[in-house]
Enzyme design. Structure first.
Site, short mmCIF file in Angstrom:
data_model
loop_
_atom_site.label_atom_id
_atom_site.label_comp_id
_atom_site.label_asym_id
_atom_site.label_seq_id
_atom_site.Cartn_x
_atom_site.Cartn_y
_atom_site.Cartn_z
N LYS A 73 30.42 49.47 35.30
CA LYS A 73 30.57 49.32 34.00
C LYS A 73 30.21 47.54 34.06
O LYS A 73 30.98 46.92 33.82
CB LYS A 73 31.88 49.45 33.56
CG LYS A 73 32.03 51.05 33.21
CD LYS A 73 33.11 51.49 32.63
CE LYS A 73 33.39 52.75 32.10
NZ LYS A 73 32.35 53.31 31.15
N HIS B 140 38.26 34.24 31.33
CA HIS B 140 39.40 34.57 30.91
C HIS B 140 40.46 34.75 31.95
O HIS B 140 41.62 34.29 32.13
CB HIS B 140 39.65 35.51 29.70
CG HIS B 140 41.07 35.77 29.41
ND1 HIS B 140 41.75 34.93 28.65
CD2 HIS B 140 41.70 37.13 29.31
CE1 HIS B 140 42.92 35.40 28.48
NE2 HIS B 140 42.85 36.63 28.68
N GLN C 139 44.12 39.16 20.18
CA GLN C 139 43.77 38.14 21.08
C GLN C 139 43.40 36.89 20.04
O GLN C 139 43.99 35.75 20.53
CB GLN C 139 42.43 38.53 21.99
CG GLN C 139 42.66 39.92 22.74
CD GLN C 139 43.37 39.38 24.13
OE1 GLN C 139 43.96 38.03 24.21
NE2 GLN C 139 43.11 40.07 25.25
#
Length: 268
Positions: free
Chosen positions: A137, A148, A209
């Site tokens: 993926k 991040h 988030q």
């Protein structure tokens, strides 16, 4: 050139010797920046080059059982850190406006169970990317995702080394709570495939988030402008643009993933 080299050495000793917290300076991976930096570099090469090359002509691995165990572990570990950050700090005597690096009776416990525990979680988080690559993926290994993950390792390491308590550590319970929600969602999708088709789950995790980074942006800005605050302000000056950048990146992701497709559908 000699002046630049001399200044760099002086800065290194200042950051690595003069202003470190004495309680944490000898903890594993904290004494010197080089081991943690080496781990970050290894992570980047692994997920951006080595593992993609390894998986190029191989079928995707079925890691559902491994990932389910991993998600459950993350939920438990994050809950542990949230509990102790509240019990020893933010529900005890910590001030949201200005709280210096704690040196009270529970300060070492807080530094170990909360700050160092959080650093350990951020290191374990790096396996998220490894799982993406092994499952082929690679499209999910985005700039936002990679930046991040290794950025939070650096932030957590700096917290343990320089400010293992006080104002800067509010990001620990907030970020860990968000990860409890996020890994709970991931665990549900492993146990029941139908949850993957539920857009609103993913949408609200992203919203959470964005809210998280907005709250932290305000929190660090309060420290930067608070008068007569004994808490070190330099970390706030670093984390203000960092959190602003994250708000922008996650907002852009949210727009491209959930708002723009709806606009296109309406226009068609």
């Amino acid at each position: 050139m000699a002046l630049i080299l001399k200044g760099s050495i002086k800065l290194y000793h200042y950051l690595n010797e003069d202003i470190v917290d004495e309680r944490t300076r000898d903890w594993f991976l904290i004494g010197s920046p080089w081991p943690a930096l080496a781990l970050i570099i290894f992570y980047l090469f692994a997920v951006l080059k080595w593992l993609p090359n390894y998986m190029k002509d191989r079928p995707a691995y079925d890691l559902r059982t491994v990932i389910a165990i991993y998600n459950a572990f993350q939920i438990a570990f994050c809950a542990y850190v949230v509990y102790y950050s509240l019990r020893l700090g933010w529900l005890a005597n910590y001030s949201l406006v200005c709280h210096p690096v704690d040196d009270g009776s529970h300060s070492v416990d807080y530094a170990w169970k909360v700050c160092y525990g959080y650093f350990a979680i951020k290191l374990i988080d790096l396996f998220d990317t490894v799982f993406f690559v092994l499952r082929k993926k690679q499209n999910q290994v985005s700039f936002l995702h990679v930046y991040h993950h290794f950025g939070m390792v650096a932030v957590a390491w700096g917290m343990v080394k320089w400010v293992p308590g006080g104002h800067m550590t509010l990001l620990v319970p907030i970020n860990s709570f968000v990860h409890i929600v996020m890994y709970s969602y991931y665990l549900l999708t492993i146990c029941n495939e139908s949850y993957k088709k539920s857009i609103w789950w993913k949408k609200h995790v992203t919203q959470l988030q964005i809210v998280q980074f907005t709250i932290l942006l305000v929190h660090f800005t309060v420290l930067a402008v608070a008068p007569d605050c004994p808490c070190p302000r330099i970390p706030a000056y670093i984390l203000i643009p960092q959190n602003l950048f994250m708000v922008i990146l996650f907002s852009d992701f949210y727009y491209r993933s959930y708002i723009k497709p709806n606009k296109v559908k309406k226009e068609n």
